[in-house]
Design a protein around this motif. Sequence first.
Motif, PDB file in Angstrom:
ATOM      1  N   ALA A 290       0.839  -1.201   0.000  1.00 42.38           N
ATOM      2  CA  ALA A 290       0.000   0.000   0.000  1.00 42.38           C
ATOM      3  C   ALA A 290       0.873   1.249   0.000  1.00 42.38           C
ATOM      4  CB  ALA A 290      -0.911   0.001   1.221  1.00 42.38           C
ATOM      5  N   PHE A 291       0.413   2.307  -0.661  1.00 43.90           N
ATOM      6  CA  PHE A 291       1.132   3.578  -0.623  1.00 43.90           C
ATOM      7  C   PHE A 291       1.076   4.102   0.816  1.00 43.90           C
ATOM      8  CE2 PHE A 291       2.210   7.949  -1.465  1.00 43.90           C
ATOM      9  CZ  PHE A 291       3.031   7.886  -2.582  1.00 43.90           C
ATOM     10  N   PRO A 292       2.209   4.472   1.377  1.00 41.82           N
ATOM     11  CA  PRO A 292       2.222   4.934   2.769  1.00 41.82           C
ATOM     12  C   PRO A 292       1.277   6.112   3.015  1.00 41.82           C
ATOM     13  CG  PRO A 292       4.453   4.514   1.986  1.00 41.82           C
ATOM     14  CD  PRO A 292       3.559   4.428   0.785  1.00 41.82           C
ATOM     15  N   ASP A 293       0.762   6.176   4.230  1.00 45.28           N
ATOM     16  CA  ASP A 293      -0.145   7.267   4.607  1.00 45.28           C
ATOM     17  C   ASP A 293       0.692   8.515   4.874  1.00 45.28           C
ATOM     18  OD1 ASP A 293      -2.156   8.876   5.484  1.00 45.28           O
ATOM     19  OD2 ASP A 293      -2.412   7.872   7.420  1.00 45.28           O
ATOM     20  N   VAL A 294       1.147   9.143   3.782  1.00 42.05           N
ATOM     21  CA  VAL A 294       2.134  10.223   3.908  1.00 42.05           C
ATOM     22  C   VAL A 294       1.566  11.487   4.525  1.00 42.05           C
ATOM     23  CG1 VAL A 294       3.669   9.418   2.073  1.00 42.05           C
ATOM     24  CG2 VAL A 294       1.667  10.810   1.483  1.00 42.05           C
ATOM     25  N   ALA A 295       0.254  11.669   4.473  1.00 42.77           N
ATOM     26  CA  ALA A 295      -0.335  12.865   5.094  1.00 42.77           C
ATOM     27  C   ALA A 295      -0.604  12.653   6.578  1.00 42.77           C
ATOM     28  CB  ALA A 295      -1.631  13.244   4.375  1.00 42.77           C
ATOM     29  N   GLY A 296      -0.582  11.382   7.018  1.00 41.32           N
ATOM     30  CA  GLY A 296      -0.772  11.099   8.434  1.00 41.32           C
ATOM     31  C   GLY A 296      -2.155  11.403   8.960  1.00 41.32           C
ATOM     32  N   LYS A 297      -3.149  11.309   8.092  1.00 38.58           N
ATOM     33  CA  LYS A 297      -4.521  11.611   8.504  1.00 38.58           C
ATOM     34  C   LYS A 297      -5.383  10.365   8.626  1.00 38.58           C
ATOM     35  CE  LYS A 297      -4.367  16.207   6.390  1.00 38.58           C
ATOM     36  NZ  LYS A 297      -4.972  17.154   5.433  1.00 38.58           N
ATOM     37  N   GLY A 298      -4.767   9.224   8.433  1.00 37.61           N
ATOM     38  CA  GLY A 298      -5.522   7.979   8.561  1.00 37.61           C
ATOM     39  C   GLY A 298      -6.337   7.616   7.335  1.00 37.61           C
ATOM     40  N   ASN A 299      -6.134   8.362   6.247  1.00 37.62           N
ATOM     41  CA  ASN A 299      -6.899   8.072   5.037  1.00 37.62           C
ATOM     42  C   ASN A 299      -6.342   6.905   4.237  1.00 37.62           C
ATOM     43  OD1 ASN A 299      -8.671  10.279   5.395  1.00 37.62           O
ATOM     44  ND2 ASN A 299      -7.170  11.691   4.510  1.00 37.62           N
ATOM     45  N   GLY A 300      -5.059   6.581   4.466  1.00 34.16           N
ATOM     46  CA  GLY A 300      -4.430   5.615   3.576  1.00 34.16           C
ATOM     47  C   GLY A 300      -4.410   6.194   2.175  1.00 34.16           C
ATOM     48  N   SER A 301      -4.398   5.318   1.172  1.00 35.58           N
ATOM     49  CA  SER A 301      -4.484   5.791  -0.209  1.00 35.58           C
ATOM     50  C   SER A 301      -5.231   4.750  -1.014  1.00 35.58           C
ATOM     51  CB  SER A 301      -3.092   6.031  -0.798  1.00 35.58           C
ATOM     52  OG  SER A 301      -3.217   6.557  -2.107  1.00 35.58           O
ATOM     53  N   ALA A 302      -6.497   5.065  -1.317  1.00 35.12           N
ATOM     54  CA  ALA A 302      -7.324   4.106  -2.047  1.00 35.12           C
ATOM     55  C   ALA A 302      -6.760   3.843  -3.438  1.00 35.12           C
ATOM     56  CB  ALA A 302      -8.747   4.656  -2.164  1.00 35.12           C
ATOM     57  N   TYR A 303      -6.900   2.607  -3.893  1.00 35.57           N
ATOM     58  CA  TYR A 303      -6.499   2.290  -5.267  1.00 35.57           C
ATOM     59  C   TYR A 303      -7.388   3.054  -6.241  1.00 35.57           C
ATOM     60  CZ  TYR A 303      -3.913  -1.824  -3.546  1.00 35.57           C
ATOM     61  OH  TYR A 303      -3.045  -2.659  -2.919  1.00 35.57           O
ATOM     62  N   PHE A 304      -6.841   3.333  -7.403  1.00 32.76           N
ATOM     63  CA  PHE A 304      -7.646   3.892  -8.492  1.00 32.76           C
ATOM     64  C   PHE A 304      -7.406   3.041  -9.738  1.00 32.76           C
ATOM     65  CE2 PHE A 304      -4.108   6.560  -7.070  1.00 32.76           C
ATOM     66  CZ  PHE A 304      -3.196   6.475  -8.123  1.00 32.76           C
ATOM     67  N   GLY A 305      -8.460   2.829 -10.504  1.00 34.95           N
ATOM     68  CA  GLY A 305      -8.309   1.938 -11.649  1.00 34.95           C
ATOM     69  C   GLY A 305      -9.396   2.133 -12.680  1.00 34.95           C
ATOM     70  N   GLU A 306      -9.213   1.453 -13.801  1.00 36.98           N
ATOM     71  CA  GLU A 306     -10.160   1.555 -14.911  1.00 36.98           C
ATOM     72  C   GLU A 306      -9.727   0.538 -15.963  1.00 36.98           C
ATOM     73  OE1 GLU A 306      -9.350   5.627 -15.376  1.00 36.98           O
ATOM     74  OE2 GLU A 306      -7.638   5.364 -16.696  1.00 36.98           O
ATOM     75  N   ALA A 307     -10.419   0.503 -17.083  1.00 36.41           N
ATOM     76  CA  ALA A 307      -9.943  -0.316 -18.192  1.00 36.41           C
ATOM     77  C   ALA A 307      -8.540   0.159 -18.559  1.00 36.41           C
ATOM     78  CB  ALA A 307     -10.872  -0.163 -19.390  1.00 36.41           C
ATOM     79  N   ASP A 308      -7.591  -0.764 -18.630  1.00 34.20           N
ATOM     80  CA  ASP A 308      -6.230  -0.338 -18.949  1.00 34.20           C
ATOM     81  C   ASP A 308      -6.164   0.117 -20.400  1.00 34.20           C
ATOM     82  OD1 ASP A 308      -3.580   0.200 -18.835  1.00 34.20           O
ATOM     83  OD2 ASP A 308      -2.909  -1.862 -18.734  1.00 34.20           O
ATOM     84  N   TYR A 309      -6.616  -0.749 -21.267  1.00 33.85           N
ATOM     85  CA  TYR A 309      -6.690  -0.373 -22.683  1.00 33.85           C
ATOM     86  C   TYR A 309      -7.574  -1.369 -23.408  1.00 33.85           C
ATOM     87  CZ  TYR A 309      -3.311  -4.133 -23.764  1.00 33.85           C
ATOM     88  OH  TYR A 309      -2.688  -5.341 -23.906  1.00 33.85           O
ATOM     89  N   GLY A 310      -8.015  -0.949 -24.570  1.00 38.26           N
ATOM     90  CA  GLY A 310      -8.773  -1.846 -25.424  1.00 38.26           C
ATOM     91  C   GLY A 310      -8.113  -1.944 -26.779  1.00 38.26           C
ATOM     92  N   LEU A 311      -8.641  -2.805 -27.605  1.00 35.67           N
ATOM     93  CA  LEU A 311      -8.133  -2.953 -28.964  1.00 35.67           C
ATOM     94  C   LEU A 311      -9.116  -2.293 -29.921  1.00 35.67           C
ATOM     95  CD1 LEU A 311      -6.884  -6.653 -28.865  1.00 35.67           C
ATOM     96  CD2 LEU A 311      -5.575  -4.558 -28.466  1.00 35.67           C
ATOM     97  N   ALA A 312      -8.612  -1.343 -30.700  1.00 28.24           N
ATOM     98  CA  ALA A 312      -9.420  -0.628 -31.686  1.00 28.24           C
ATOM     99  C   ALA A 312      -9.093  -1.167 -33.073  1.00 28.24           C
ATOM    100  CB  ALA A 312      -9.118   0.868 -31.613  1.00 28.24           C
ATOM    101  N   ILE A 313     -10.072  -1.107 -33.964  1.00 29.06           N
ATOM    102  CA  ILE A 313      -9.838  -1.524 -35.350  1.00 29.06           C
ATOM    103  C   ILE A 313      -9.889  -0.287 -36.239  1.00 29.06           C
ATOM    104  CG2 ILE A 313     -10.711  -2.877 -37.292  1.00 29.06           C
ATOM    105  CD1 ILE A 313     -11.785  -4.908 -35.313  1.00 29.06           C
ATOM    106  N   ASN A 314      -8.819  -0.076 -36.953  1.00 24.50           N
ATOM    107  CA  ASN A 314      -8.682   1.079 -37.836  1.00 24.50           C
ATOM    108  C   ASN A 314      -9.735   1.026 -38.942  1.00 24.50           C
ATOM    109  OD1 ASN A 314      -7.807   3.108 -39.521  1.00 24.50           O
ATOM    110  ND2 ASN A 314      -5.719   2.292 -39.788  1.00 24.50           N
ATOM    111  N   ALA A 315     -10.520   2.080 -39.060  1.00 20.12           N
ATOM    112  CA  ALA A 315     -11.567   2.119 -40.088  1.00 20.12           C
ATOM    113  C   ALA A 315     -10.988   2.061 -41.492  1.00 20.12           C
ATOM    114  CB  ALA A 315     -12.398   3.393 -39.922  1.00 20.12           C
ATOM    115  N   ASP A 316      -9.717   2.415 -41.639  1.00 18.53           N
ATOM    116  CA  ASP A 316      -9.066   2.360 -42.949  1.00 18.53           C
ATOM    117  C   ASP A 316      -8.464   1.001 -43.261  1.00 18.53           C
ATOM    118  OD1 ASP A 316      -9.619   4.894 -43.657  1.00 18.53           O
ATOM    119  OD2 ASP A 316      -7.645   5.719 -43.171  1.00 18.53           O
ATOM    120  N   SER A 317      -8.490   0.099 -42.316  1.00 20.53           N
ATOM    121  CA  SER A 317      -7.802  -1.178 -42.489  1.00 20.53           C
ATOM    122  C   SER A 317      -8.352  -1.958 -43.683  1.00 20.53           C
ATOM    123  CB  SER A 317      -7.964  -2.019 -41.220  1.00 20.53           C
ATOM    124  OG  SER A 317      -7.575  -3.364 -41.466  1.00 20.53           O
ATOM    125  N   PRO A 318      -7.467  -2.536 -44.490  1.00 17.75           N
ATOM    126  CA  PRO A 318      -7.934  -3.430 -45.550  1.00 17.75           C
ATOM    127  C   PRO A 318      -8.162  -4.846 -45.020  1.00 17.75           C
ATOM    128  CG  PRO A 318      -5.571  -3.174 -45.696  1.00 17.75           C
ATOM    129  CD  PRO A 318      -6.014  -2.280 -44.571  1.00 17.75           C
TER     130      PRO A 318
END
Length: 457
Positions: free
Chosen positions: A315-343
Amino acid sequence: MLKSKLMAAAGIAAAATLLLAACGSTEGAGDADAAPADSGEVVWWGWTPDTPVAERYIAAFNEEYPDIKVTYKNYENVDFRTTITPALDSGEGPDVYDLSPAGGSPDLWGPYAIDLAPLAEETLGGDWESKIGDGYIEQLRDSEGRLVSLPLGGMSAGFLWYNQDIFDQAGAEIPTDYDSWVDACAKITAIGKTCFTMGAGGEDTFPTEMYHAIANSVDPDFFIEAATGQANWDDEAGIETLQIIKNMKDDGIISANALDGTQYPLANEEFMKGDAAMVQMGFWYTQYSGAESCKTAMEAAGVTDPTCFVQLPAAFPDVAGKGNGSAYFGEADYGLAINADSPNIGAAKTFVQWMTMSETGQQNVANALDLLPALQGVTPDWDDITLVNTDVQRPAIEALIADSASSGQSRQWQTSETTLDTIVLAIQQILDPTINKSVEEIAAEQQAAAEPTDIGL
């Protein structure tokens, strides 16, 4: 701007179609409605995954589709950003390319891609959205509602990775707050190792993750509120966040060479060489817990005949010392797109369909420990995974997966590219000893240049 890009993309697609028709070329060229094909060629560009991981994905794909040749080209993060747009603009882009939610990418590169919602419905059925990771589809739609890439998987960030061997050698404890981090660094530097490696130079946006983690320690709501214009970057929480970064530099937590390069390669290589005890990377770094991928990464970092070390998340250390810790943040890392110009849209659809929505393709993603699989219900098959130290690492990774799946904040999806750049610039000014500005002045400049979004509100 979006409209002009859409028009440009449509014009390029039309020109490509005419050219290919004149040559009597590939069936389905530039045709978004082309059916998935069992043969053909696919060129895939991405900044991730690492080439060895991509090659494993492609080899498994070819076991089912031997007549589709997939060629992968890997770029460093910034190089991808500067290469993909002119390539797509010129009609010379790849058939398939990475596209993430971060920094407005769905609107930046999405206009060059076909809408993949019909393919998803055809593959997974009418309730297809419920079968993919929570929020991933929303994050990969452009502002006009088109699904411009299908998620390969998700990720989380906001924590550290550490080298257990260095901590053991130094007799140091894993830090949990600011003071224990300073103490750990004193012991680690005493044995000639870097405590916390960080690459804050250049244009990489990785430093924003350290800012986000510290801000969560100060006030768990602040980062997203500031990103979306509900708070200001020069509010009290923003100033405190920058002040903590300054303290980390002054107290020897952040390495003195942080401005000498970017996270990749600088910080990545220092950590993978075994020269640094800690680095801030996201879930994607889990892959280097594997016995083979660890060796490959160490060799890529310049280590001859490497002996893998035990890396673990903390875990990321509680550097502010307020007891909040540091919640994870996340989302879709990436997706695969198909080029509209692709043959090669037919073959590209088969590849993207298999990678993102088949259980076999997603099992490969889970077992690579590079992403959280996009398809619901797919988890790592530990019988097929060899870690450096299974007894120690597997429980930690299982906890990381569970915590990552429950992360409640987005990483960069709700933050504009302009705002990400202002955060990087603020950090660079804080770390640069030649800059003669107060923390308050830097925060005010950050606020003045930021560009809030209303994404996800």
